[in-house]
Design a protein around this motif. Structure first.
Motif, PDB file in Angstrom:
ATOM      1  N   MET A   1     -12.751 -29.974 -26.362  1.00 38.08           N
ATOM      2  CA  MET A   1     -12.549 -28.643 -26.937  1.00 38.08           C
ATOM      3  C   MET A   1     -11.218 -28.511 -27.677  1.00 38.08           C
ATOM      4  N   LYS A   2     -10.342 -29.480 -27.533  1.00 37.49           N
ATOM      5  CA  LYS A   2      -8.993 -29.348 -28.087  1.00 37.49           C
ATOM      6  C   LYS A   2      -8.788 -30.130 -29.388  1.00 37.49           C
ATOM      7  N   LYS A   3      -9.818 -30.771 -29.883  1.00 38.20           N
ATOM      8  CA  LYS A   3      -9.677 -31.529 -31.122  1.00 38.20           C
ATOM      9  C   LYS A   3      -9.315 -30.611 -32.283  1.00 38.20           C
ATOM     10  N   HIS A   4      -8.438 -31.123 -33.152  1.00 37.77           N
ATOM     11  CA  HIS A   4      -7.963 -30.308 -34.275  1.00 37.77           C
ATOM     12  C   HIS A   4      -7.683 -31.212 -35.462  1.00 37.77           C
ATOM     13  N   HIS A   5      -8.094 -30.772 -36.629  1.00 38.03           N
ATOM     14  CA  HIS A   5      -7.810 -31.520 -37.857  1.00 38.03           C
ATOM     15  C   HIS A   5      -6.520 -30.983 -38.461  1.00 38.03           C
ATOM     16  N   GLU A   6      -5.522 -31.833 -38.539  1.00 35.62           N
ATOM     17  CA  GLU A   6      -4.234 -31.424 -39.104  1.00 35.62           C
ATOM     18  C   GLU A   6      -4.354 -31.330 -40.631  1.00 35.62           C
ATOM     19  N   PRO A   7      -4.130 -30.153 -41.200  1.00 31.26           N
ATOM     20  CA  PRO A   7      -4.262 -30.018 -42.657  1.00 31.26           C
ATOM     21  C   PRO A   7      -3.128 -30.737 -43.394  1.00 31.26           C
ATOM     22  N   LYS A   8      -3.501 -31.582 -44.341  1.00 33.26           N
ATOM     23  CA  LYS A   8      -2.517 -32.325 -45.123  1.00 33.26           C
ATOM     24  C   LYS A   8      -2.674 -32.060 -46.620  1.00 33.26           C
ATOM     25  N   ALA A   9      -3.888 -32.203 -47.140  1.00 31.47           N
ATOM     26  CA  ALA A   9      -4.127 -31.938 -48.554  1.00 31.47           C
ATOM     27  C   ALA A   9      -4.092 -30.432 -48.812  1.00 31.47           C
ATOM     28  N   LEU A  10      -3.873 -30.077 -50.057  1.00 29.90           N
ATOM     29  CA  LEU A  10      -3.770 -28.664 -50.431  1.00 29.90           C
ATOM     30  C   LEU A  10      -5.037 -27.876 -50.102  1.00 29.90           C
ATOM     31  N   PRO A  11      -6.245 -28.373 -50.400  1.00 23.96           N
ATOM     32  CA  PRO A  11      -7.453 -27.613 -50.022  1.00 23.96           C
ATOM     33  C   PRO A  11      -7.558 -27.392 -48.519  1.00 23.96           C
ATOM     34  N   ASP A  12      -7.114 -28.397 -47.729  1.00 27.50           N
ATOM     35  CA  ASP A  12      -7.155 -28.239 -46.277  1.00 27.50           C
ATOM     36  C   ASP A  12      -6.208 -27.137 -45.815  1.00 27.50           C
TER      37      ASP A  12
END
Length: 314
Positions: A102-113
């Motif tokens: 439940m704790k997975k997270h995608h770290e935003p790096k690119a501008l659209p993210d």
């Protein structure tokens, strides 16, 4: 001779009245409209009896006479009892995988993210303003919005497949499954809380704006659209986690699970609301993974049809 004829005439006129077992009274309207009157003068035992009400929680089945000969199948559950739901069938049910992280997270790096991430974060303020700790009401609004992206994405992939004469890799079905699953969340929480009039108005406005905005976003950049939904599902996981905390702390009564939830997720007969929120949260975590995965496919320069879709990923 004439007296005999006169007596016969009198007997013809008075005989039925004098010798009948019961007097025959025929309304004047019956002499004018005999067919109409005879159809309404049915015997009491021939009159239609009122239909018995359907059991609680069961949809009422109405017989349909049709030239086409389509009759609904009589379905039963594993225990042999009659299947009560029209909105889903026994083969649509499943047991949710609650072991997902439940704790997975995608770290935003690119501008659209980053744009997608902060758009989702900006929605937290009105959520806290309108709903605060009314989790069931918030779930109703959340599911009316969360069921839109899968339908829009599936529809656009469907149209693209028709235009280009190519397969979709199963992604049309995967996204439509997601939309249907989110709608079943809504049907479940309708058994827990009923929306107020202003919440219905809010849903009407939000759905109209969000559908068109997501439609344009998916046409412009599918990778951005899927990333946005991935972050939206991350927020949904967080919201249902807070819901579970209040249930465990006794802030919200842990009532029995709705019957529709017990059948849809194959829960035990004595399941509680906490069990329902747990499986719904697991569904949202799976939707999170699917949409982040779809966005990654686009970021790597490939198309969804080139990668098998995670069908039945619950």
């Amino acid at each position: 001779m004439s007296s005999r004829m006169a007596g016969a005439a009198v007997l013809r006129h008075l005989g039925p009245r004098l010798f009948a077992a019961e007097p025959l009274t025929v309304p004047a309207a019956a002499r004018i409209l005999p067919a109409r009157m005879s159809s309404t003068a049915a015997a009491p035992e021939q009159r239609q009896k009122p239909e018995a009400p359907a059991p609680e929680g069961q949809d009422k089945i109405k017989a349909v006479v049709s030239y086409w000969g389509i009759q609904p199948r009589k379905l039963v559950k594993e225990d042999g009892t009659e299947w009560r739901w029209f909105c889903f069938r026994p083969w649509d049910t499943y047991r949710a995988d609650t072991s997902i992280d439940m704790k997975k997270h995608h770290e935003p790096k690119a501008l659209p993210d980053k744009l997608a991430y902060w758009l989702v974060k900006s929605l937290i303020v009105p959520k806290q303003l309108f709903f605060q700790r009314r989790h069931a009401s918030h779930a109703l609004l959340l599911e009316t919005v969360a069921a839109v992206p899968g339908m829009v994405g599936g529809m656009l992939l469907h149209l693209g497949s028709l235009r280009r004469f190519e397969h979709s890799g199963g992604w049309i079905r995967a996204l439509l499954e997601e939309a249907e699953n989110e709608r079943m969340h809504l049907m479940t929480f309708l058994e827990v809380a009923q929306p107020k009039w202003w919440e219905r108005a809010l849903v009407l406005a939000a759905q109209g704006v969000f559908f068109n905005a997501y439609f344009v976003a998916y046409l412009a950049s599918p990778k951005f659209a899927h990333r946005f939904v991935g972050y939206l599902e991350e927020e949904a996981v967080h919201s249902y986690t807070e819901y579970l905390k209040d249930l465990e702390a006794g802030v919200i009564e842990n009532t029995p699970a709705p019957a529709i939830a017990i059948d849809y997720w194959r829960l035990p007969a004595d399941a509680k609301l906490k069990d329902v929120v747990t499986v719904v949260r697991a569904d949202e975590a799976h939707h999170r993974d699917v949409n982040h995965f779809a966005s990654d496919i686009h970021y790597q320069g490939m198309k969804l049809k080139d990668t098998p879709a995670p069908l039945g990923y619950h």
